[in-house]
Each structure stands twice: as structure tokens, then as C-alpha cells.
Scaffold this motif. Structure first.
Motif, PDB file in Angstrom:
ATOM      1  N   GLU A 240      23.243 119.159  62.322  1.00  0.00           N
ATOM      2  CA  GLU A 240      23.582 119.178  60.539  1.00  0.00           C
ATOM      3  C   GLU A 240      22.486 118.857  59.675  1.00  0.00           C
ATOM      4  O   GLU A 240      22.753 119.429  59.047  1.00  0.00           O
ATOM      5  CB  GLU A 240      24.012 118.335  60.766  1.00  0.00           C
ATOM      6  CG  GLU A 240      24.756 117.496  62.121  1.00  0.00           C
ATOM      7  CD  GLU A 240      24.787 116.908  62.198  1.00  0.00           C
ATOM      8  OE1 GLU A 240      24.686 117.009  64.148  1.00  0.00           O
ATOM      9  OE2 GLU A 240      24.654 115.424  62.307  1.00  0.00           O
ATOM     10  N   LEU A 241      21.510 118.320  59.716  1.00  0.00           N
ATOM     11  CA  LEU A 241      20.218 117.818  58.552  1.00  0.00           C
ATOM     12  C   LEU A 241      19.103 119.484  58.051  1.00  0.00           C
ATOM     13  O   LEU A 241      18.972 119.821  57.293  1.00  0.00           O
ATOM     14  CB  LEU A 241      19.627 117.124  58.612  1.00  0.00           C
ATOM     15  CG  LEU A 241      19.836 115.616  58.445  1.00  0.00           C
ATOM     16  CD1 LEU A 241      19.215 114.618  59.144  1.00  0.00           C
ATOM     17  CD2 LEU A 241      20.611 115.293  57.445  1.00  0.00           C
TER      18      LEU A 241
ATOM     19  N   GLU B 211      20.472 122.003  59.351  1.00  0.00           N
ATOM     20  CA  GLU B 211      21.362 123.678  59.160  1.00  0.00           C
ATOM     21  C   GLU B 211      21.643 123.212  57.240  1.00  0.00           C
ATOM     22  O   GLU B 211      21.277 124.771  56.485  1.00  0.00           O
ATOM     23  CB  GLU B 211      21.649 123.257  59.595  1.00  0.00           C
ATOM     24  CG  GLU B 211      22.211 124.046  60.726  1.00  0.00           C
ATOM     25  CD  GLU B 211      23.377 124.317  61.712  1.00  0.00           C
ATOM     26  OE1 GLU B 211      24.072 124.327  61.502  1.00  0.00           O
ATOM     27  OE2 GLU B 211      23.295 125.607  62.361  1.00  0.00           O
ATOM     28  N   ALA B 212      21.429 121.732  57.183  1.00  0.00           N
ATOM     29  CA  ALA B 212      22.031 121.774  55.576  1.00  0.00           C
ATOM     30  C   ALA B 212      20.440 122.625  54.644  1.00  0.00           C
ATOM     31  O   ALA B 212      20.614 122.873  53.598  1.00  0.00           O
ATOM     32  CB  ALA B 212      22.078 120.010  54.816  1.00  0.00           C
ATOM     33  N   ALA B 213      19.201 122.083  55.020  1.00  0.00           N
ATOM     34  CA  ALA B 213      18.347 122.623  54.281  1.00  0.00           C
ATOM     35  C   ALA B 213      18.185 123.869  54.679  1.00  0.00           C
ATOM     36  O   ALA B 213      18.155 125.198  54.142  1.00  0.00           O
ATOM     37  CB  ALA B 213      16.995 121.706  55.208  1.00  0.00           C
ATOM     38  N   TYR B 214      18.431 125.029  55.862  1.00  0.00           N
ATOM     39  CA  TYR B 214      18.795 126.004  55.865  1.00  0.00           C
ATOM     40  C   TYR B 214      19.060 126.465  54.877  1.00  0.00           C
ATOM     41  O   TYR B 214      19.219 127.869  54.130  1.00  0.00           O
ATOM     42  CB  TYR B 214      18.256 126.844  56.927  1.00  0.00           C
ATOM     43  CG  TYR B 214      17.216 126.824  58.191  1.00  0.00           C
ATOM     44  CD1 TYR B 214      16.027 126.966  58.054  1.00  0.00           C
ATOM     45  CD2 TYR B 214      17.530 125.557  58.830  1.00  0.00           C
ATOM     46  CE1 TYR B 214      14.881 126.840  58.983  1.00  0.00           C
ATOM     47  CE2 TYR B 214      16.609 125.613  60.034  1.00  0.00           C
ATOM     48  CZ  TYR B 214      15.519 126.150  59.964  1.00  0.00           C
ATOM     49  OH  TYR B 214      14.422 126.348  61.128  1.00  0.00           O
ATOM     50  N   GLY B 215      20.894 126.081  55.138  1.00  0.00           N
ATOM     51  CA  GLY B 215      21.365 126.511  53.710  1.00  0.00           C
ATOM     52  C   GLY B 215      21.439 126.532  52.605  1.00  0.00           C
ATOM     53  O   GLY B 215      21.956 127.262  51.661  1.00  0.00           O
ATOM     54  N   LEU B 216      20.471 125.760  51.688  1.00  0.00           N
ATOM     55  CA  LEU B 216      19.565 126.117  51.032  1.00  0.00           C
ATOM     56  C   LEU B 216      18.293 126.797  50.238  1.00  0.00           C
ATOM     57  O   LEU B 216      18.350 126.473  49.415  1.00  0.00           O
ATOM     58  CB  LEU B 216      19.086 124.256  50.458  1.00  0.00           C
ATOM     59  CG  LEU B 216      20.464 123.377  50.092  1.00  0.00           C
ATOM     60  CD1 LEU B 216      19.524 122.177  50.441  1.00  0.00           C
ATOM     61  CD2 LEU B 216      21.208 123.174  48.778  1.00  0.00           C
TER      62      LEU B 216
ATOM     63  N   ALA C  94      15.858 126.934  52.576  1.00  0.00           N
ATOM     64  CA  ALA C  94      14.785 126.766  52.879  1.00  0.00           C
ATOM     65  C   ALA C  94      14.082 127.506  54.135  1.00  0.00           C
ATOM     66  O   ALA C  94      14.911 127.788  55.405  1.00  0.00           O
ATOM     67  CB  ALA C  94      14.319 125.069  53.283  1.00  0.00           C
TER      68      ALA C  94
ATOM     69  N   GLU D 110       9.884 124.392  55.247  1.00  0.00           N
ATOM     70  CA  GLU D 110      10.243 123.452  54.376  1.00  0.00           C
ATOM     71  C   GLU D 110      10.831 122.883  54.542  1.00  0.00           C
ATOM     72  O   GLU D 110      10.925 121.594  54.536  1.00  0.00           O
ATOM     73  CB  GLU D 110      10.477 124.487  52.908  1.00  0.00           C
ATOM     74  CG  GLU D 110       9.447 125.421  52.337  1.00  0.00           C
ATOM     75  CD  GLU D 110      10.115 126.386  51.569  1.00  0.00           C
ATOM     76  OE1 GLU D 110       9.464 126.953  50.725  1.00  0.00           O
ATOM     77  OE2 GLU D 110      11.388 126.932  51.802  1.00  0.00           O
TER      78      GLU D 110
ATOM     79  N   ARG E 180       8.435 120.506  56.491  1.00  0.00           N
ATOM     80  CA  ARG E 180       7.573 119.671  55.731  1.00  0.00           C
ATOM     81  C   ARG E 180       9.094 118.752  55.211  1.00  0.00           C
ATOM     82  O   ARG E 180       8.055 117.687  54.853  1.00  0.00           O
ATOM     83  CB  ARG E 180       7.174 119.711  54.179  1.00  0.00           C
ATOM     84  CG  ARG E 180       6.288 119.805  54.121  1.00  0.00           C
ATOM     85  CD  ARG E 180       6.114 120.376  52.604  1.00  0.00           C
ATOM     86  NE  ARG E 180       6.875 121.236  52.493  1.00  0.00           N
ATOM     87  CZ  ARG E 180       6.985 121.608  51.469  1.00  0.00           C
ATOM     88  NH1 ARG E 180       5.556 122.409  50.843  1.00  0.00           N
ATOM     89  NH2 ARG E 180       7.772 122.525  50.734  1.00  0.00           N
ATOM     90  N   GLY E 181      10.216 119.064  54.457  1.00  0.00           N
ATOM     91  CA  GLY E 181      10.489 118.605  53.474  1.00  0.00           C
ATOM     92  C   GLY E 181      12.102 117.572  54.260  1.00  0.00           C
ATOM     93  O   GLY E 181      12.763 116.322  53.925  1.00  0.00           O
ATOM     94  N   VAL E 182      12.408 117.731  55.552  1.00  0.00           N
ATOM     95  CA  VAL E 182      13.407 117.510  56.303  1.00  0.00           C
ATOM     96  C   VAL E 182      12.795 116.498  57.410  1.00  0.00           C
ATOM     97  O   VAL E 182      12.727 115.162  58.116  1.00  0.00           O
ATOM     98  CB  VAL E 182      14.863 117.364  56.855  1.00  0.00           C
ATOM     99  CG1 VAL E 182      16.015 117.793  57.680  1.00  0.00           C
ATOM    100  CG2 VAL E 182      15.097 118.959  55.450  1.00  0.00           C
TER     101      VAL E 182
ATOM    102  N   PRO F  67       9.623 113.696  56.978  1.00  0.00           N
ATOM    103  CA  PRO F  67      10.604 112.554  56.531  1.00  0.00           C
ATOM    104  C   PRO F  67      11.409 111.430  57.587  1.00  0.00           C
ATOM    105  O   PRO F  67      11.268 111.029  57.531  1.00  0.00           O
ATOM    106  CB  PRO F  67      10.721 112.736  55.588  1.00  0.00           C
ATOM    107  CG  PRO F  67      10.575 114.272  54.432  1.00  0.00           C
ATOM    108  CD  PRO F  67      10.312 114.752  56.033  1.00  0.00           C
ATOM    109  N   TYR F  68      12.381 112.226  57.933  1.00  0.00           N
ATOM    110  CA  TYR F  68      13.289 111.693  59.203  1.00  0.00           C
ATOM    111  C   TYR F  68      12.088 111.265  60.221  1.00  0.00           C
ATOM    112  O   TYR F  68      12.504 110.367  60.954  1.00  0.00           O
ATOM    113  CB  TYR F  68      14.369 112.709  59.417  1.00  0.00           C
ATOM    114  CG  TYR F  68      15.447 112.639  60.304  1.00  0.00           C
ATOM    115  CD1 TYR F  68      16.444 111.936  59.645  1.00  0.00           C
ATOM    116  CD2 TYR F  68      15.096 112.007  61.266  1.00  0.00           C
ATOM    117  CE1 TYR F  68      17.412 111.574  59.919  1.00  0.00           C
ATOM    118  CE2 TYR F  68      16.506 111.739  62.844  1.00  0.00           C
ATOM    119  CZ  TYR F  68      17.086 110.911  61.643  1.00  0.00           C
ATOM    120  OH  TYR F  68      18.743 110.190  62.478  1.00  0.00           O
TER     121      TYR F  68
END
Lengths: 262, 290
Positions: free
Chosen positions: B175-176, B178-183, B185, B189, B192-194, B197-198
Motif C-alpha cells: 500500500e505504501l 502504491e501510495a507513492a506511485y499514485g503521487l 513517483a 523515487e 529511495r523515498g519509501v 526509509p521504511y
């Protein structure tokens, strides 16, 4: 396939013009030849029993469907006259935002950074004042500002489920999309939070087009201007919500609304 | 019920054997401590900071080995990091499932190669390579020493680091991403961004576990480190690690105090690797709670 009379074109400006859309997982079609038009700055509800392809359908509208392994799309989806299947998906997804079934704020980010995630992830640098303004604006639009304005730099995961979902709405709105897709956004929430999100949906259509998937018929009735009914991957009926709810033209729509299946 | 019941017997047997393993660890610790007592009494804290290791004159300071172990292990970790990260990311995020499975199997096989074979390979291929580099740099071209040992260790811990990083990245909720792809990314990205860090604490834990292996690795290191029991004067110098000095001198130690000093090095190494492993486990445990 839904016959002609059951698919009613909306009045007023159109944002999505979808023609003969097929979506597959491997060889199995989940969406079968859907043709319809989505009106701009209105709320369109997508209904149907589980497994009817409604989620797959909206995931095509921002090309998120293609991320699933073995997924494939055929047909045409015109967004303001341009076929999004021929545009870079990254560009499409910035114009067509999405809110998911389960609230999914980024656990490693603060509330503030979550709202700006659409910029941060892409490495877009914002000036401090601009970032502050964007955050406040998005949180106000998502009706969350008053609840979090004093804890912007705390983790987003400390919020309640309903607040998290509104944070996700703010995150999607912050990149100023033209369309907001919502995939059963209240299915994981309690009735009070659900009511809040529904209010928000009605408020938001002033500035953005909303396509909301719901298996909750009453919810579709409360929030939507237009409604689509999917069954076994087909778009059975599409039209103004008031009309579709009172005088459904297809027998299956009528049965669904009466609660015979789903 | 009672002792005659097979289920009961099996239960007790499993319990007993599992408990036995715990006692084994404690027992090893006690044995090492017992054996170290003469050396502990004779040198006290000076053992840790003493720079001179002279069995003939019965002067025993373990600092050169501590330094040798830390330099080679951390050196290996730094050298392996870019490879482990990129292959972990590739396997978890980019490779098609079948390719990923195939490659993962090969990487796991690498972990199963006996360390003496890595040592031989290092003697034949790494030593000339390091010597060539050293000649270009104008330092004494030993070929052996700290850089060679770090390199062979880096290769040896790569499979562990890479597969742990792959597993950690696979644990990142869909889900996380997908949330980033949905923005809007891109794949990079999102990573690197999700994802990173997770998974950061898991990645750190994985690297610590790999470090634990590097700290104790004996055979391959002993073959290429040069086995000189003095403080290394440069990163290109010959040296000795804690594990390699024990391996080299244990059979030749004729004096009791020499033997005891070697055992104390063993105790130190035991405690350091135990500490590193426990730290890594704690980080992983906290990760699973979240």
C-alpha cells in the motif's frame, strides 16, 4: 455488454471519455469493454458487488493497474481529449490522484512531510513559505487542519484511522490533481469518520472531479451525482444517480439496489 | 500421560535439547573465561591497550589484533555495502520474479562456499591485484595484508548482506509503494523515498549481522592478512586479526601464559560478536513489532 440505452452520457463538461476499455490480469479480463463519459467537477460513484471490476476500473484511470504483475489494458481513456494510455504514467498520476481503501500515510514521515510527499518523493524543492502554504491549503481542503495544526511535525501514523484517511486526501490534493480517485475510502473507518469523509467528498467536487468506488449503496446515494453499476466486469448501467436509483433501466441494477446480491 | 506417552517424551526431548544449546553458549563463555584467568590476572586492562605482542618475552597486548579485526571487518562492510544494496534492491524491486529467484539461489550458494576456498581464490587473484594497485600507489607491494583481507571478507559477507536487504525491502507494505506511485513517483523515487526509509532499521540490522560474520571469519583472512603481530602503520600494512592470531599460534603456544592470552583474545572476540549479533536481533525485533 451493457446495451446503448443503459449508458447515459452526462450533461455538462466531460473530463474522462472512456472507450471500449478492457483490463486484464494475465489472460483473465477484469474489466470488459467499458465505454462511458465521466463528468467534470462532479462525484461519480462506481458500484457493484465484490469482484465486479470496479476497483480495477478506477485503477486504470491513473494507470495504477499496470503495476500489478501480468496486468494489461486495452482501449482508450481520453483525459481532456488526450489518451492517457499514450502518456507517461508518471504524468498521468500527477493529474489523477488516488485515495486508497486502507489509509496509507508514510510511516517514516511527519504529517507535514506526508502532505508534501508528492513533492518530496519527486525531489521537487519548495520554498519554505510556499511549502507551508501548500500544507495548510491541502489540510484545510481535507478538513484536517484544525485537528493537526499544532502537531504538524509528528508522525502521521499517530492519527486516528479517519484522520489518517483525511491526511491521505490532503496528500493527494497537495499536488493539485484534476481528478481524485477514491477506492472505497471509508471501508476501514467507523461511522463517524465515514460521515466526515462523505461530507468532504461533497465539498471537494467544487474544485476537483471525484470518482469514488463504493460497495455501499446508501453512500453512493448520499455523495454522488452520477453512478455506474458494474457487474462481472461489465458496465451495466451509467447515469445520473437520482435516475439510476429510482428508475434503473437494467434488471441487474434493480436487483443490486434491492440488495439481492453484493 | 506421564513418561510413557510418546508425545510427552518428544516434548521433553525437544525442550532438553533446545535448553542444551543455551547451556552450550554459556558453557563456551565460561570455558573461555576460565582459560583467560591467568592472562586476565597478569595483564588486567593493559591487555586491551597493549601494543606489544611478544610471546618470547611474555609481553601480551591485544590491541594490534583488535585494530586488525576492526579495520578488516568495517573495511569489508564499507566495500560490500554498494554491492549488497544494489543487488538487494535489484532482486526485491526490479528483477522479474523468476530471475530474482534464480539469482537469489546463486547468492545463497555463494554463502555456502567453504572459507578456505575463498582464501585460495584470494591468494591467486586478489593478492596480485592488490600488489598491482600498491605498486601504482607507490606503497610497499606486499599484496597481502589489510586491503586483501578486507576485500575477501567483503566478498564473503556480500551474500548475507544482499539477501537480508532483499528480504527487508520485500517486507515494505504494498500500500505504501502504491501510495507513492499514485503521487507520480517513479520506481527509483519509490525505492529511495519509501522503501529504503521504511526498511532502514532492517538494513542496518542486516549489515550488523554481516559484520558479525566478518569479525569472526578466520581461515580466509589468516591466509591473506600477512600474520604480522604488530600495530599496522597504514591501511596497506600487514596485520593480524583476533581470529587469525589464535589460529596461527594456538598449536605452537608452549607457555601457559601465552595460551591463556590467546584464550583471552578468544573471549574478547566471543563477546564482541555476541554483542553485535544481539544488537542486530534487537533492531530486527523492534522492526517486527512495528
Amino acid at each position: 455488454m451493457g446495451n446503448r440505452e443503459t449508458i447515459v452520457d452526462p450533461r455538462g463538461p466531460i473530463i474522462f471519455d472512456i472507450r471500449n476499455l478492457w483490463a486484464y490480469y494475465g489472460e483473465k479480463p477484469a474489466v470488459k469493454g467499458v465505454t462511458c463519459k465521466i463528468p467534470e467537477k462532479r462525484v461519480t460513484a462506481v458500484m457493484g458487488p465484490s469482484g465486479c471490476g470496479k476497483t480495477t476500473f478506477i485503477r486504470c484511470l491513473n494507470r495504477l493497474h499496470e503495476l500489478s504483475p501480468g496486468a494489461r489494458v486495452e482501449g482508450e481513456i481520453f483525459l481532456r481529449g488526450k489518451n492517457i494510455l499514450e502518456i507517461d504514467p508518471v504524468v498521468v498520476r500527477r493529474r489523477v490522484g488516488m485515495v486508497f481503501q486502507k489509509p496509507n500515510p508514510f510511516p517514516t514521515m511527519t504529517i507535514y512531510d506526508n502532505v508534501l510527499a508528492g513533492y518530496k518523493l519527486l525531489g521537487i524543492k519548495l520554498r519554505r513559505e510556499e511549502a507551508d502554504r501548500l500544507v495548510e491549503e491541502a489540510l484545510r481542503k481535507a478538513a484536517l487542519w484544525d485537528e493537526v495544526k499544532d502537531s504538524l511535525h509528528k508522525r502521521g501514523t499517530y492519527l486516528s484511522g479517519g484522520q489518517q484517511q483525511r491526511l491521505c486526501i490532503a496528500r493527494a490534493l497537495a499536488v493539485k490533481p484534476e481528478v481524485l480517485l477514491m477506492d472505497e475510502p471509508t471501508s476501514a473507518l467507523d461511522p463517524k469518520s465515514t460521515a466526515k469523509i462523505e461530507e468532504l467528498v461533497v465539498e471537494l467536487k467544487k474544485s476537483v472531479t471525484i470518482v469514488i468506488v463504493t460497495h455501499n449503496i446508501a453512500q453512493a446515494g448520499r455523495v454522488s451525482d452520477y453512478a455506474a453499476f458494474f457487474y462481472l466486469g461489465e458496465l451495466v448501467e451509467f447515469g445520473p444517480t437520482s435516475q439510476l436509483f429510482t428508475v434503473p433501466r437494467d434488471k441487474r441494477t434493480e436487483e443490486f439496489l434491492k440488495g439481492k446480491f453484493g | 500421560m506421564g513418561w510413557g506417552d510418546p508425545d510427552r517424551i518428544f516434548y521433553r526431548l525437544c525442550w532438553g535439547l533446545s535448553l542444551g544449546m543455551v547451556f552450550l553458549v554459556i558453557g563456551i563463555g565460561i570455558t573461555l573465561f576460565w582459560g583467560s584467568l591467568p592472562s586476565l590476572k597478569a595483564f588486567g586492562w593493559h591487555f586491551l591497550v597493549g601494543r606489544i605482542w611478544d610471546p618470547v618475552n611474555e609481553k601480551f597486548g591485544a590491541l594490534p589484533f583488535l585494530v586488525g579485526t576492526l579495520i578488516t571487518s568495517f573495511g569489508a562492510l564499507i566495500l560490500t555495502l554498494p554491492f549488497a544494496l544494489s543487488s538487494g534492491i535489484f532482486l526485491a524491486e526490479y528483477a522479474p520474479p523468476r530471475v530474482a529467484d534464480g539469482l537469489s539461489t546463486v547468492i545463497d550458494l555463494l554463502a555456502g562456499i567453504p572459507s578456505v576456498i575463498y582464501g585460495l581464490w584470494a591468494l591467486f587473484y586478489l593478492v596480485p591485484l592488490v600488489r598491482w594497485v600498491e605498486m601504482k600507489l607507490g606503497v610497499i607491494p606486499f599484496g597481502l595484508g589489510l586491503p586483501t583481507a578486507s576485500l575477501v571478507l567483503a566478498v564473503m559477507i556480500l551474500p548475507y548482506a544482499a539477501s537480508i536487504i532483499r528480504e527487508v525491502l520485500r517486507m515494505v507494505p504494498h500500500e505504501l509503494k502504491e501510495a507513492a506511485y499514485g503521487l507520480g513517483a517513479t520506481r527509483w523515487e519509490v525505492i529511495r523515498g519509501v522503501s529504503i526509509p521504511y526498511g532502514l532499521s532492517g538494513i542496518v540490522a542486516g549489515l550488523l549481522l554481516s559484520l558479525g560474520r566478518a569479525l569472526g571469519e578466520t581461515m580466509a583472512v589468516t591466509m591473506v592478512i600477512g600474520n604480522r603481530s604488530e600495530m599496522p602503520r597504514s591501511p596497506w600494512d600487514l596485520a593480524n586479526t583476533m581470529a587469525s592470531v589464535i589460529a596461527n599460534e594456538f598449536t605452537e603456544a608452549s607457555k601457559d601464559i601465552h595460551l591463556s592470552a590467546l584464550i583471552e583474545i578468544g573471549l574478547l572476540l566471543f563477546l564482541i560478536t555476541l554483542g553485535v549479533n544481539i544488537l542486530a536481533r534487537i533492531i530486527i525485533l523492534r522492526l517486527q513489532v512495528r
